[in-house]
Design a protein around this motif. Structure first.
Motif, PDB file in Angstrom:
ATOM      1  N   ARG A  33       0.837  -1.192   0.000  1.00  0.00           N
ATOM      2  CA  ARG A  33       0.000   0.000   0.000  1.00  0.00           C
ATOM      3  C   ARG A  33       0.882   1.255   0.000  1.00  0.00           C
ATOM      4  O   ARG A  33       1.923   1.286   0.663  1.00  0.00           O
ATOM      5  CB  ARG A  33      -0.907   0.016   1.222  1.00  0.00           C
ATOM      6  N   VAL A  84       1.393   6.585  -7.455  1.00  0.00           N
ATOM      7  CA  VAL A  84       0.939   7.697  -6.628  1.00  0.00           C
ATOM      8  C   VAL A  84       1.834   8.898  -6.908  1.00  0.00           C
ATOM      9  O   VAL A  84       3.064   8.777  -6.893  1.00  0.00           O
ATOM     10  CB  VAL A  84       1.000   7.358  -5.123  1.00  0.00           C
ATOM     11  N   GLY A 136      -2.965   6.707 -10.399  1.00  0.00           N
ATOM     12  CA  GLY A 136      -4.372   6.550 -10.037  1.00  0.00           C
ATOM     13  C   GLY A 136      -4.717   7.240  -8.738  1.00  0.00           C
ATOM     14  O   GLY A 136      -5.893   7.388  -8.399  1.00  0.00           O
ATOM     15  N   GLU A 137      -3.663   7.645  -8.000  1.00  0.00           N
ATOM     16  CA  GLU A 137      -3.872   8.286  -6.709  1.00  0.00           C
ATOM     17  C   GLU A 137      -2.974   9.518  -6.609  1.00  0.00           C
ATOM     18  O   GLU A 137      -1.790   9.460  -6.953  1.00  0.00           O
ATOM     19  CB  GLU A 137      -3.561   7.303  -5.577  1.00  0.00           C
ATOM     20  N   TRP A 171      -1.740  12.735  -4.084  1.00  0.00           N
ATOM     21  CA  TRP A 171      -1.670  13.382  -2.776  1.00  0.00           C
ATOM     22  C   TRP A 171      -1.245  14.828  -3.010  1.00  0.00           C
ATOM     23  O   TRP A 171      -0.279  15.081  -3.720  1.00  0.00           O
ATOM     24  CB  TRP A 171      -0.671  12.679  -1.865  1.00  0.00           C
ATOM     25  N   CYS A 197      -9.049  16.553  -9.245  1.00  0.00           N
ATOM     26  CA  CYS A 197      -8.623  15.153  -9.411  1.00  0.00           C
ATOM     27  C   CYS A 197      -9.813  14.204  -9.276  1.00  0.00           C
ATOM     28  O   CYS A 197      -9.996  13.278 -10.091  1.00  0.00           O
ATOM     29  CB  CYS A 197      -7.557  14.794  -8.376  1.00  0.00           C
ATOM     30  N   GLN A 198     -10.615  14.436  -8.258  1.00  0.00           N
ATOM     31  CA  GLN A 198     -11.764  13.564  -8.026  1.00  0.00           C
ATOM     32  C   GLN A 198     -12.769  13.654  -9.164  1.00  0.00           C
ATOM     33  O   GLN A 198     -13.403  12.660  -9.531  1.00  0.00           O
ATOM     34  CB  GLN A 198     -12.406  13.918  -6.688  1.00  0.00           C
ATOM     35  N   GLY A 230     -12.008  11.261 -11.807  1.00  0.00           N
ATOM     36  CA  GLY A 230     -12.038   9.855 -11.428  1.00  0.00           C
ATOM     37  C   GLY A 230     -10.794   9.369 -10.722  1.00  0.00           C
ATOM     38  O   GLY A 230     -10.602   8.148 -10.556  1.00  0.00           O
ATOM     39  N   LEU A 231      -9.952  10.292 -10.268  1.00  0.00           N
ATOM     40  CA  LEU A 231      -8.735   9.912  -9.551  1.00  0.00           C
ATOM     41  C   LEU A 231      -8.981   9.914  -8.051  1.00  0.00           C
ATOM     42  O   LEU A 231      -9.752  10.729  -7.531  1.00  0.00           O
ATOM     43  CB  LEU A 231      -7.600  10.901  -9.875  1.00  0.00           C
ATOM     44  N   LYS A 232      -8.331   9.020  -7.365  1.00  0.00           N
ATOM     45  CA  LYS A 232      -8.360   9.034  -5.909  1.00  0.00           C
ATOM     46  C   LYS A 232      -7.412  10.140  -5.456  1.00  0.00           C
ATOM     47  O   LYS A 232      -6.254  10.198  -5.885  1.00  0.00           O
ATOM     48  CB  LYS A 232      -7.902   7.674  -5.383  1.00  0.00           C
ATOM     49  N   ALA A 233      -7.875  11.049  -4.603  1.00  0.00           N
ATOM     50  CA  ALA A 233      -7.047  12.191  -4.217  1.00  0.00           C
ATOM     51  C   ALA A 233      -7.337  12.600  -2.785  1.00  0.00           C
ATOM     52  O   ALA A 233      -8.463  12.468  -2.304  1.00  0.00           O
ATOM     53  CB  ALA A 233      -7.293  13.371  -5.156  1.00  0.00           C
ATOM     54  N   ARG A 234      -6.289  13.118  -2.121  1.00  0.00           N
ATOM     55  CA  ARG A 234      -6.472  13.615  -0.765  1.00  0.00           C
ATOM     56  C   ARG A 234      -5.401  14.648  -0.448  1.00  0.00           C
ATOM     57  O   ARG A 234      -4.286  14.592  -0.993  1.00  0.00           O
ATOM     58  CB  ARG A 234      -6.408  12.481   0.251  1.00  0.00           C
TER      59      ARG A 234
END
Length: 345
Positions: free
Chosen positions: A2, A134, A298-299, A301, A314-315, A318-322
């Motif tokens: 991960r 990432v 795909g992710e 940060w 990003c979201q 369709g991307l995972k983002a935080r």
């Protein structure tokens, strides 16, 4: 593996537990991997530092010979193993020696980009796109209002002002590492071959750039030059110096400031900047979004800057983002550390 098992935000900064190091830590740690020489990313006091030779040299100039317990230089494209991960440096295009750090464990690659820009810059190695799983991106100018445009057009504005006001001196506020040298190189590329004057705080790093083969033409210290002789000239100075008593040695100075923040006119007025120049060493909104998309990650940060807007973008794709909510990074001007023994110009 991960991604959060490879890199994790901590109070000291991004921590790689399987590699036993931090990236750009904001407090002294046992082992630090440094992306570039700006003092909000490159601090003294670490046990060991891994960085490009240029970044190590910048840290040595700023903090003295004993800025770290030990140092190791790494070249762009070179891969080394630290603990259970491999680390590879790639050009970030931000300033001389700046790097993105690709950290790989098993089949997962996380790229910590540090500060970066995808715009051309004659004074540093161009940004290199690094495919990854990432991507950790800055968001200094992470709002759609920030579109920097062509820096050479901004320099044309400066030269037009010099031609229009030959009796006045032009003082250009610029960060001493990266921005000042880029402005000088842009002036030379535009055909300006007159001597360019430097505030004392600009001299050491600018001469270091020249020692690394960056052509900047004839440069002179502003200190000791008679006021009348500075009419029609251009002087580079730290942004803070353009609003203090130091400016009184210049004939009717035109104050300019080279920064991406000059896109916001209220900021220019607030600082008393007569000639705002939108020249940035960070990616603008289009540069950020284009880079994120091109990495194939795909992710995403997002750190230090306008995080929420970029996370939302990003979201929406369709991307995972935080957001990472790292603290301790900011505007280079506010965190710049003077070179040891620098004289006032």
């Amino acid at each position: 593996m991960r991604p959060q098992d490879i890199l994790l935000p901590t109070a000291a900064g991004l921590c790689c537990k399987p590699g036993a190091f931090h990236i750009d830590p904001v407090r002294p740690v046992e082992r630090a991997v440094i992306t570039h020489g700006h003092s909000d990313h490159a601090r003294a006091g670490h046990g060991a530092v891994l960085a490009t030779q240029e970044t190590l040299d910048m840290m040595r100039l700023r903090y003295g010979e004993n800025f770290a317990g030990s140092t190791q230089a790494i070249r762009y494209g070179e891969e080394i193993r630290l603990g259970d991960v491999t680390v590879k440096f790639h050009p970030a295009g931000h300033v001389l020696g700046s790097a993105q750090v690709a950290v790989t464990a098993k089949d997962t690659c996380v790229v910590a980009s540090g500060d970066y820009k995808d715009a051309p810059d004659l004074t540093c190695t161009p940004f290199e796109l690094v495919p990854c799983d990432v991507f950790i991106t800055e968001a200094t100018f992470g709002l759609p209002v920030f579109r920097h445009g062509d820096a050479s057009d901004e320099v044309k504005k400066l030269l037009a002002s010099v031609a229009l006001f030959p009796e006045r001196a032009h003082l250009v506020g610029a960060y001493s590492l990266g921005k000042a040298q880029r402005v000088i190189a842009l002036l030379r590329a535009a055909g300006y071959d007159a001597p360019i004057y430097l505030h004392g705080a600009m001299e050491t790093i600018t001469h270091y750039y020249q020692s690394r083969g960056i052509e900047l033409g004839e440069l002179r210290p502003a200190k000791g030059v008679k006021k009348a002789a500075l009419a029609g000239t251009i002087t580079l100075a730290p942004p803070s110096a353009t609003s203090d008593l130091w400016t009184r040695r210049f004939p009717d100075p035109v104050t300019a400031f080279a920064s991406g923040w000059m896109r916001v006119r209220a900021r220019a007025r607030q600082r008393g900047v007569e000639l705002p120049l939108v020249i940035s060493d960070h990616a603008d909104w289009d540069g950020l979004t284009a880079t994120i998309a091109a990495t194939g990650a795909g992710e995403i940060w997002v750190t230090h800057g306008q995080e929420d807007a970029l996370v939302h973008w990003c979201q929406s794709k369709g991307l995972k983002a935080r957001p990472l909510d790292l603290v301790g990074y900011g505007d280079e001007e506010e965190s710049e550390t003077p070179i040891q023994g620098e004289a006032e110009a």
